[in-house]
Design a protein around this motif. Sequence first.
Motif, PDB file in Angstrom:
ATOM      1  N   ALA A 312       0.807  -1.233   0.000  1.00 14.00           N
ATOM      2  CA  ALA A 312       0.000   0.000   0.000  1.00 14.00           C
ATOM      3  C   ALA A 312       0.836   1.276   0.000  1.00 14.00           C
ATOM      4  CB  ALA A 312      -0.988   0.019   1.164  1.00 14.00           C
ATOM      5  N   LYS A 313       2.144   1.145  -0.163  1.00 10.00           N
ATOM      6  CA  LYS A 313       2.977   2.342  -0.311  1.00 10.00           C
ATOM      7  C   LYS A 313       4.234   1.983  -1.100  1.00 10.00           C
ATOM      8  CE  LYS A 313       4.965   1.685   4.334  1.00 10.00           C
ATOM      9  NZ  LYS A 313       4.046   0.616   4.783  1.00 10.00           N
ATOM     10  N   LYS A 314       4.822   3.005  -1.682  1.00 11.36           N
ATOM     11  CA  LYS A 314       6.073   2.797  -2.405  1.00 11.36           C
ATOM     12  C   LYS A 314       7.179   2.383  -1.434  1.00 11.36           C
ATOM     13  CE  LYS A 314       5.159   6.191  -6.074  1.00 11.36           C
ATOM     14  NZ  LYS A 314       5.630   7.450  -6.708  1.00 11.36           N
ATOM     15  N   ILE A 315       8.061   1.536  -1.910  1.00 14.51           N
ATOM     16  CA  ILE A 315       9.249   1.184  -1.140  1.00 14.51           C
ATOM     17  C   ILE A 315      10.435   1.905  -1.784  1.00 14.51           C
ATOM     18  CG2 ILE A 315      10.813  -0.653  -0.422  1.00 14.51           C
ATOM     19  CD1 ILE A 315       8.431  -2.554  -0.407  1.00 14.51           C
ATOM     20  N   GLU A 316      10.999   2.864  -1.072  1.00 12.32           N
ATOM     21  CA  GLU A 316      12.137   3.614  -1.610  1.00 12.32           C
ATOM     22  C   GLU A 316      13.423   2.840  -1.317  1.00 12.32           C
ATOM     23  OE1 GLU A 316      13.146   8.243  -1.899  1.00 12.32           O
ATOM     24  OE2 GLU A 316      13.396   7.452   0.142  1.00 12.32           O
ATOM     25  N   TYR A 317      14.175   2.500  -2.367  1.00 13.80           N
ATOM     26  CA  TYR A 317      15.398   1.719  -2.176  1.00 13.80           C
ATOM     27  C   TYR A 317      16.666   2.495  -2.524  1.00 13.80           C
ATOM     28  CZ  TYR A 317      14.528   0.714  -7.150  1.00 13.80           C
ATOM     29  OH  TYR A 317      14.286   0.815  -8.501  1.00 13.80           O
ATOM     30  N   ASP A 318      16.547   3.736  -2.948  1.00  9.72           N
ATOM     31  CA  ASP A 318      17.615   4.719  -2.991  1.00  9.72           C
ATOM     32  C   ASP A 318      16.941   6.075  -3.120  1.00  9.72           C
ATOM     33  OD1 ASP A 318      20.440   5.210  -2.816  1.00  9.72           O
ATOM     34  OD2 ASP A 318      20.439   5.813  -4.911  1.00  9.72           O
ATOM     35  N   ARG A 319      17.692   7.144  -2.958  1.00  8.06           N
ATOM     36  CA  ARG A 319      17.080   8.471  -3.011  1.00  8.06           C
ATOM     37  C   ARG A 319      16.349   8.674  -4.326  1.00  8.06           C
ATOM     38  NH1 ARG A 319      22.010  12.426  -2.000  1.00  8.06           N
ATOM     39  NH2 ARG A 319      22.809  11.094  -3.679  1.00  8.06           N
ATOM     40  N   GLY A 320      15.033   8.806  -4.254  1.00  4.35           N
ATOM     41  CA  GLY A 320      14.256   9.030  -5.460  1.00  4.35           C
ATOM     42  C   GLY A 320      13.944   7.785  -6.263  1.00  4.35           C
ATOM     43  N   LEU A 321      14.422   6.625  -5.837  1.00  8.56           N
ATOM     44  CA  LEU A 321      14.108   5.364  -6.524  1.00  8.56           C
ATOM     45  C   LEU A 321      13.123   4.575  -5.675  1.00  8.56           C
ATOM     46  CD1 LEU A 321      17.519   3.984  -7.876  1.00  8.56           C
ATOM     47  CD2 LEU A 321      15.755   5.267  -9.117  1.00  8.56           C
ATOM     48  N   SER A 322      11.930   4.369  -6.219  1.00 10.83           N
ATOM     49  CA  SER A 322      10.894   3.659  -5.473  1.00 10.83           C
ATOM     50  C   SER A 322      10.254   2.587  -6.331  1.00 10.83           C
ATOM     51  CB  SER A 322       9.802   4.635  -4.999  1.00 10.83           C
ATOM     52  OG  SER A 322      10.326   5.590  -4.110  1.00 10.83           O
ATOM     53  N   SER A 323       9.763   1.561  -5.676  1.00 11.17           N
ATOM     54  CA  SER A 323       9.041   0.503  -6.374  1.00 11.17           C
ATOM     55  C   SER A 323       7.618   0.949  -6.691  1.00 11.17           C
ATOM     56  CB  SER A 323       8.982  -0.739  -5.486  1.00 11.17           C
ATOM     57  OG  SER A 323       8.155  -0.486  -4.355  1.00 11.17           O
ATOM     58  N   ALA A 324       6.996   0.235  -7.610  1.00 10.91           N
ATOM     59  CA  ALA A 324       5.560   0.384  -7.800  1.00 10.91           C
ATOM     60  C   ALA A 324       4.854  -0.057  -6.516  1.00 10.91           C
ATOM     61  CB  ALA A 324       5.099  -0.445  -8.990  1.00 10.91           C
ATOM     62  N   VAL A 325       3.620   0.398  -6.311  1.00 13.93           N
ATOM     63  CA  VAL A 325       2.902   0.144  -5.059  1.00 13.93           C
ATOM     64  C   VAL A 325       2.178  -1.201  -5.122  1.00 13.93           C
ATOM     65  CG1 VAL A 325       1.124   0.974  -3.487  1.00 13.93           C
ATOM     66  CG2 VAL A 325       2.611   2.616  -4.650  1.00 13.93           C
ATOM     67  N   SER A 326       2.613  -2.134  -4.297  1.00 18.00           N
ATOM     68  CA  SER A 326       1.925  -3.421  -4.174  1.00 18.00           C
ATOM     69  C   SER A 326       0.648  -3.223  -3.363  1.00 18.00           C
ATOM     70  CB  SER A 326       2.830  -4.438  -3.484  1.00 18.00           C
ATOM     71  OG  SER A 326       4.039  -4.603  -4.200  1.00 18.00           O
ATOM     72  N   SER A 327      -0.388  -4.011  -3.675  1.00 22.43           N
ATOM     73  CA  SER A 327      -1.662  -3.737  -3.007  1.00 22.43           C
ATOM     74  C   SER A 327      -2.497  -4.992  -2.791  1.00 22.43           C
ATOM     75  CB  SER A 327      -2.477  -2.711  -3.810  1.00 22.43           C
ATOM     76  OG  SER A 327      -2.815  -3.219  -5.082  1.00 22.43           O
ATOM     77  N   PHE A 328      -3.260  -4.937  -1.713  1.00 20.72           N
ATOM     78  CA  PHE A 328      -4.306  -5.912  -1.396  1.00 20.72           C
ATOM     79  C   PHE A 328      -5.569  -5.108  -1.166  1.00 20.72           C
ATOM     80  CE2 PHE A 328      -6.881  -7.893   1.950  1.00 20.72           C
ATOM     81  CZ  PHE A 328      -7.165  -9.111   1.355  1.00 20.72           C
ATOM     82  N   PRO A 329      -6.715  -5.535  -1.710  1.00 23.05           N
ATOM     83  CA  PRO A 329      -7.912  -4.683  -1.645  1.00 23.05           C
ATOM     84  C   PRO A 329      -8.515  -4.594  -0.250  1.00 23.05           C
ATOM     85  CG  PRO A 329      -8.464  -6.822  -2.592  1.00 23.05           C
ATOM     86  CD  PRO A 329      -6.972  -6.798  -2.447  1.00 23.05           C
ATOM     87  N   ARG A 330      -8.697  -3.365   0.224  1.00 22.84           N
ATOM     88  CA  ARG A 330      -9.522  -3.163   1.424  1.00 22.84           C
ATOM     89  C   ARG A 330     -10.967  -3.075   0.947  1.00 22.84           C
ATOM     90  NH1 ARG A 330      -7.208  -1.986   6.343  1.00 22.84           N
ATOM     91  NH2 ARG A 330      -4.965  -1.544   6.305  1.00 22.84           N
ATOM     92  N   THR A 331     -11.790  -4.010   1.382  1.00 19.28           N
ATOM     93  CA  THR A 331     -13.136  -4.107   0.838  1.00 19.28           C
ATOM     94  C   THR A 331     -14.084  -4.703   1.867  1.00 19.28           C
ATOM     95  OG1 THR A 331     -14.461  -5.134  -0.937  1.00 19.28           O
ATOM     96  CG2 THR A 331     -12.543  -6.356  -0.177  1.00 19.28           C
ATOM     97  N   ASP A 332     -15.364  -4.383   1.714  1.00 23.31           N
ATOM     98  CA  ASP A 332     -16.383  -4.999   2.563  1.00 23.31           C
ATOM     99  C   ASP A 332     -17.068  -6.158   1.852  1.00 23.31           C
ATOM    100  OD1 ASP A 332     -17.825  -3.651   0.653  1.00 23.31           O
ATOM    101  OD2 ASP A 332     -18.989  -2.433   2.074  1.00 23.31           O
ATOM    102  N   GLN A 333     -16.532  -6.554   0.712  1.00 20.62           N
ATOM    103  CA  GLN A 333     -17.099  -7.668  -0.052  1.00 20.62           C
ATOM    104  C   GLN A 333     -16.259  -8.925   0.182  1.00 20.62           C
ATOM    105  OE1 GLN A 333     -18.391  -6.788  -4.135  1.00 20.62           O
ATOM    106  NE2 GLN A 333     -17.829  -4.637  -3.760  1.00 20.62           N
ATOM    107  N   PRO A 334     -16.772  -9.897   0.923  1.00 22.75           N
ATOM    108  CA  PRO A 334     -16.001 -11.100   1.236  1.00 22.75           C
ATOM    109  C   PRO A 334     -15.474 -11.829   0.005  1.00 22.75           C
ATOM    110  CG  PRO A 334     -17.989 -10.990   2.581  1.00 22.75           C
ATOM    111  CD  PRO A 334     -18.102  -9.899   1.565  1.00 22.75           C
ATOM    112  N   SER A 335     -16.240 -11.802  -1.089  1.00 19.06           N
ATOM    113  CA  SER A 335     -15.796 -12.515  -2.286  1.00 19.06           C
ATOM    114  C   SER A 335     -14.506 -11.921  -2.843  1.00 19.06           C
ATOM    115  CB  SER A 335     -16.890 -12.479  -3.355  1.00 19.06           C
ATOM    116  OG  SER A 335     -17.223 -11.132  -3.687  1.00 19.06           O
ATOM    117  N   LEU A 336     -14.396 -10.586  -2.826  1.00 21.96           N
ATOM    118  CA  LEU A 336     -13.185  -9.937  -3.329  1.00 21.96           C
ATOM    119  C   LEU A 336     -12.009 -10.164  -2.389  1.00 21.96           C
ATOM    120  CD1 LEU A 336     -14.610  -6.520  -4.622  1.00 21.96           C
ATOM    121  CD2 LEU A 336     -14.137  -8.607  -5.916  1.00 21.96           C
ATOM    122  N   SER A 337     -12.278 -10.142  -1.094  1.00 22.02           N
ATOM    123  CA  SER A 337     -11.227 -10.383  -0.114  1.00 22.02           C
ATOM    124  C   SER A 337     -10.725 -11.818  -0.202  1.00 22.02           C
ATOM    125  CB  SER A 337     -11.736 -10.090   1.292  1.00 22.02           C
ATOM    126  OG  SER A 337     -10.688 -10.130   2.226  1.00 22.02           O
ATOM    127  N   ALA A 338     -11.651 -12.772  -0.407  1.00 22.04           N
ATOM    128  CA  ALA A 338     -11.261 -14.185  -0.527  1.00 22.04           C
ATOM    129  C   ALA A 338     -10.372 -14.397  -1.736  1.00 22.04           C
ATOM    130  CB  ALA A 338     -12.514 -15.055  -0.634  1.00 22.04           C
TER     131      ALA A 338
END
Length: 484
Positions: A312-338
């Motif tokens: 849910a946030k960029k990982i900075e691995y050198d000054r100004g160099l960051s990874s794309a943001v990895s994500s898991f959905p925050r949701t109230d829909q059990p099917s999407l969470s499953a």
Amino acid sequence: MSSGSTNKALRWTWVITLVMVLALLVNITYVQGFQAQSLRDDPLNTRQFADRDAIARGPIVAGGERIAWSDAVAKNRYQRRYKDSEVFSPVTGYFSKFSQTQLESSENHILDGTDARLKTTSLVDRILGRKVPGGTVETTVDPAAQRAAYQALAGSGARRAAAVALDPRTGAILTLASYPSYDANQVSGPDAEQAQRVFERLNKNPLKPLLSKATGELFPPGSTFKTVVAAAGLAGGATKDSAVRAGRSYRPRGAGQAINNDAGDIGGACDNASIPLITAYAQSCNTTFAFMGAEQPGNSGVADQAARFGFAKKIEYDRGLSSAVSSFPRTDQPSLSALGSIGQGSTVATPLQMAVVAAAVVNDGKVMRPHLVNRLRGADGSVVQSAAHESMGQALSADQAAQLRDMMGEVVRSGTGKSLQGTSVGGGKTGTADIEGVSYNDRWFIGFGPGANPRYAVAVMTEAPGYGIESGPIAAKIIDALGG
């Protein structure tokens, strides 16, 4: 007007003129001395791209090897050179007539000598514009492991692939490999038109060779994400031996269809109604982890745990160099969470992020920020900066991390990774993410080694037909090359 009034007016004119001249000198001194670097870097300043080949940039080094340096090709003219560039380009990036990337960008001012820390008489040097030789960037990368990783990825038959290896206790990036790659020598030459043609060809390639697959692209992590879900269960009070729901099929509330286990699991432990968590993890039971994501510990439990690992946030691995943001959905829909909890649906991750997950398990639950630079040196060899080993937080307690290491060890002892028995891999997790409408899968393996006393954490993703275990031998080759 009297002569006295005239003299008084002249005196005030001189005073005002003197004050203005002094103010101008102060402003010039401030701009030249303290704002020069920011003005040079301003995107509206096109002069920063003029005479870029007039600079003898310092080298980028891995394990004592120069992997980028400048050669004199004429009087006051230099060309940037790269060693084994397809292997090391995710580390070095490129320095061209038009732009720079990766370490060539993040450490640009060390390399070109304009970093204020390289100056001995800072203010005088800045005002007079004295040229300071470029410094050296010493990376954390192990060149033997980097070569082994790239060769294994390139030989895997994958259309896209990446591998990351970390020192779990410091966060040092030991391997950062990406396939397909590119040769930075082709875009760093003095012929701007030729370099532009190479850029156009690379940018038209649908596999995006200029973009690091290890840090810049997101992939569904498949069952490797079950490591995060298992960690959420442990953080919520479960143990590796706790009984968890299994069974051949599970239909979350509101789902249009059920989530099933892999066809190869039919007749195995996953068919049972209730099994120990360690068994469900080793056998990669979809129904168990879909239930955990949908009901217990549920969406918030998994999402919070993912965030503790760096999602849910960029990982900075050198000054100004960051990874794309990895994500898991925050949701109230059990099917999407499953669905997200088995590493499909909206769940995506970079290989760097999944290596961070494995590293935290090895490091007693402590998440160390990945870093790519070990030291920065001046041209005289003096150390300008050494790597700071920075914690990103505590994802698990030491006891919980030890239980999760046991679970990853069980994957190799009896589970989906048992074909890795006898290799340097001490534990891990396989993952196969189905990609709809194509003939290939995202085949993942995250793990650690060597053996039962691991010093390295590894994540490998290869995109090809087949299953995640097929990325496991690549992880073993990387650990071997690291001295496993």
